[in-house]
Write an enzyme that holds these catalytic residues in place. Structure first.
Site, PDB file in Angstrom:
ATOM      1  N   ASP A 166     -53.826 -30.478 -49.633  1.00 39.04           N
ATOM      2  CA  ASP A 166     -54.860 -30.010 -49.349  1.00 39.04           C
ATOM      3  C   ASP A 166     -54.489 -29.100 -48.271  1.00 39.04           C
ATOM      4  OD1 ASP A 166     -57.421 -32.331 -48.495  1.00 39.04           O
ATOM      5  OD2 ASP A 166     -55.066 -32.373 -48.159  1.00 39.04           O
ATOM      6  N   ASP A 215     -51.632 -31.308 -43.400  1.00 46.96           N
ATOM      7  CA  ASP A 215     -50.699 -30.272 -44.299  1.00 46.96           C
ATOM      8  C   ASP A 215     -49.724 -28.946 -44.192  1.00 46.96           C
ATOM      9  OD1 ASP A 215     -53.293 -31.419 -45.437  1.00 46.96           O
ATOM     10  OD2 ASP A 215     -52.222 -31.225 -47.147  1.00 46.96           O
ATOM     11  N   ASN A 253     -59.100 -31.779 -47.948  1.00 46.56           N
ATOM     12  CA  ASN A 253     -59.840 -31.471 -46.551  1.00 46.56           C
ATOM     13  C   ASN A 253     -61.138 -29.963 -46.751  1.00 46.56           C
ATOM     14  OD1 ASN A 253     -58.201 -32.687 -44.630  1.00 46.56           O
ATOM     15  ND2 ASN A 253     -56.362 -31.912 -45.415  1.00 46.56           N
ATOM     16  N   THR A 260     -49.425 -35.719 -50.687  1.00 45.74           N
ATOM     17  CA  THR A 260     -50.571 -34.722 -49.075  1.00 45.74           C
ATOM     18  C   THR A 260     -52.117 -34.870 -49.006  1.00 45.74           C
ATOM     19  OG1 THR A 260     -50.376 -32.735 -48.819  1.00 45.74           O
ATOM     20  CG2 THR A 260     -48.036 -34.412 -48.036  1.00 45.74           C
ATOM     21  N   PHE A 285     -59.240 -41.475 -45.920  1.00 45.11           N
ATOM     22  CA  PHE A 285     -59.543 -40.132 -46.239  1.00 45.11           C
ATOM     23  C   PHE A 285     -58.912 -40.166 -47.690  1.00 45.11           C
ATOM     24  CE2 PHE A 285     -62.038 -36.550 -46.668  1.00 45.11           C
ATOM     25  CZ  PHE A 285     -60.764 -34.817 -47.987  1.00 45.11           C
ATOM     26  N   ASN A 286     -57.996 -39.868 -47.960  1.00 41.22           N
ATOM     27  CA  ASN A 286     -57.481 -39.163 -49.257  1.00 41.22           C
ATOM     28  C   ASN A 286     -57.611 -40.048 -50.903  1.00 41.22           C
ATOM     29  OD1 ASN A 286     -55.427 -36.721 -48.579  1.00 41.22           O
ATOM     30  ND2 ASN A 286     -53.988 -38.349 -47.638  1.00 41.22           N
ATOM     31  N   HIS A 300     -50.996 -36.539 -39.306  1.00 43.34           N
ATOM     32  CA  HIS A 300     -50.448 -37.488 -40.847  1.00 43.34           C
ATOM     33  C   HIS A 300     -49.305 -37.044 -41.993  1.00 43.34           C
ATOM     34  CE1 HIS A 300     -53.820 -39.080 -39.426  1.00 43.34           C
ATOM     35  NE2 HIS A 300     -54.146 -38.157 -39.553  1.00 43.34           N
ATOM     36  N   ASP A 301     -49.491 -35.258 -42.491  1.00 40.66           N
ATOM     37  CA  ASP A 301     -48.513 -35.224 -43.467  1.00 40.66           C
ATOM     38  C   ASP A 301     -47.613 -35.075 -44.051  1.00 40.66           C
ATOM     39  OD1 ASP A 301     -51.787 -33.678 -44.251  1.00 40.66           O
ATOM     40  OD2 ASP A 301     -51.064 -36.132 -45.176  1.00 40.66           O
TER      41      ASP A 301
HETATM   42  O1  RIB Z   1     -56.477 -39.181 -43.173  1.00 39.16           O
HETATM   43  C1  RIB Z   1     -55.700 -38.403 -43.628  1.00 39.16           C
HETATM   44  C2  RIB Z   1     -55.297 -37.074 -44.939  1.00 39.16           C
HETATM   45  O2  RIB Z   1     -56.739 -36.863 -45.252  1.00 39.16           O
HETATM   46  C3  RIB Z   1     -54.585 -36.034 -44.734  1.00 39.16           C
HETATM   47  O3  RIB Z   1     -53.632 -36.451 -45.984  1.00 39.16           O
HETATM   48  C4  RIB Z   1     -55.546 -35.056 -43.872  1.00 39.16           C
HETATM   49  O4  RIB Z   1     -55.042 -34.041 -44.385  1.00 39.16           O
HETATM   50  C5  RIB Z   1     -56.152 -35.464 -45.028  1.00 39.16           C
HETATM   51  O5  RIB Z   1     -56.415 -34.488 -46.474  1.00 39.16           O
HETATM   52 CA    CA Z   2     -53.825 -33.593 -46.269  1.00 31.01          CA
END
Ligand code: RIB
Ligand code: CA
Length: 313
Positions: free
Chosen positions: A10, A15, A39, A124, A165-166, A239-240
């Site tokens: 996303d 990403d 996102n 991701t 979040f994901n 993160h990704d």
């Molecule tokens: O919490 C971080 C994740 O949520 C990452 O993948 C960021 O790109 C969002 O998608």
């Molecule tokens: Ca992401």
């Protein structure tokens, strides 16, 4: 032999780095990219994926858009972190390809069926597309080597006190993936918060002397301002790309087998990943959970990959 992978994402600043890492390291064969709302809206994450692949010099990698909202509930985008475009910071206007005229789950099905061997799914973003694939096409499950996803946390969350979040965006999808019986690797915030894009990282992108390096520096500069404003972080965690790094070089991410449950009903904890690291529940482990990161090796891997990519078109 390069490992065949599909990335579901996303984009999203981090990403984007995940896609660049996959495109820039020949140990992976990027069969295709699928996009999900998270996102930003599906339209924006899809356009961003096409842009990043064009900048990476791999515009022929097929892209398909997937779900525009979670399986249950409504979409809440992360505009405060990724901006109105989902990739705020650099000027990314320019030619992009077209997304395939099929749903992400169908593209994943076709790529897995035609891969000639097991395929690794790297996710991701919210797991909506991956869950839909597993439910709509159970026949592909034996052909999936494993699912490696960025999401969740063994500690606290970032979107709710205990939700990342994901997973918070689509808890039911994460529950489906974690109950699928497939080998699953979870790369959570407890590890990704160690991969901080410092000024040294930004200088490293600029030192590449390529338009792509400048774009990565501008992406991280925007990402840093957002993380500083929203979370009070001095530097933003990427993160990704750690999910991609875990596939490229398993020595970079240390994992332990543990039972992971997704809270679906908690009034305050919906979307939390409940990781039984100390095996108190007696439940069978259903995931390899990331608990350690070789931070220096990760950044070397990412910077080397971006440095190898062609000049932007
Ligand atoms: O919490 C971080 C994740 O949520 C990452 O993948 C960021 O790109 C969002 O998608
Ligand atoms: Ca992401």
């Amino acid at each position: 032999m390069a490992e065949p992978v599909i990335i579901d994402c996303d984009p999203g600043h981090d990403d984007a780095l995940a896609l660049l890492l996959a495109a820039g390291d020949q140990r992976l064969r990027l069969l295709g990219v699928t996009t999900v709302a998270g996102n930003q809206t599906l339209e924006k994450t899809t356009r961003n994926a096409l842009r990043i692949l064009a900048l990476a010099g791999v515009p022929d990698v097929p892209v398909a858009a997937g779900c525009a909202r979670p399986l249950v509930g409504e979409l809440t985008v992360a505009e405060d972190i990724h901006g109105a475009s989902g990739l705020d910071g650099p000027d990314l206007d320019g030619p992009v390809g077209e997304a395939a005229g099929v749903h992400a789950a169908e593209l994943m099905r076709r790529l897995i069926a035609g891969a000639g061997g097991p395929v690794t799914l790297i996710a991701t973003g919210p797991l909506t597309n991956v869950a839909l694939l597993l439910r709509a096409h159970p026949e592909v499950v034996p052909r999936v080597r494993r699912v490696v996803f960025m999401g969740g946390s063994t500690e606290r969350g970032n979107t709710t006190p205990y939700g990342e979040f994901n997973i918070v965006t689509d808890p039911e999808a994460a529950d489906i993936v974690l109950r699928s019986g497939l080998p699953v690797t979870m790369i959570g915030l407890n590890v990704t918060h160690q991969a901080l894009a410092t000024e040294e990282v930004i200088a490293g992108f600029l030192a590449m002397g390529t338009r792509l390096g400048v774009i990565c520096a501008e992406l991280m500069t925007f990402f840093a301002s957002a993380y500083r404003r929203v979370f009070g972080f001095e530097h933003p965690p990427v993160h990704d790309p750690i999910a991609v790094a875990a596939v490229l070089d398993p020595s970079i991410v240390r994992t332990v087998a543990a039972p992971v449950a997704v809270e679906l009903a908690g009034a305050y904890t919906r979307g939390a990943t409940v990781v039984d690291l100390h095996r108190r529940t007696g439940r069978t482990p259903n995931a390899e959970v990331a608990v350690g990161l070789d931070v220096a090796a990760f950044w070397r891997l990412l910077m080397d990959a971006v440095g190898r990519l062609d000049q932007a078109p």
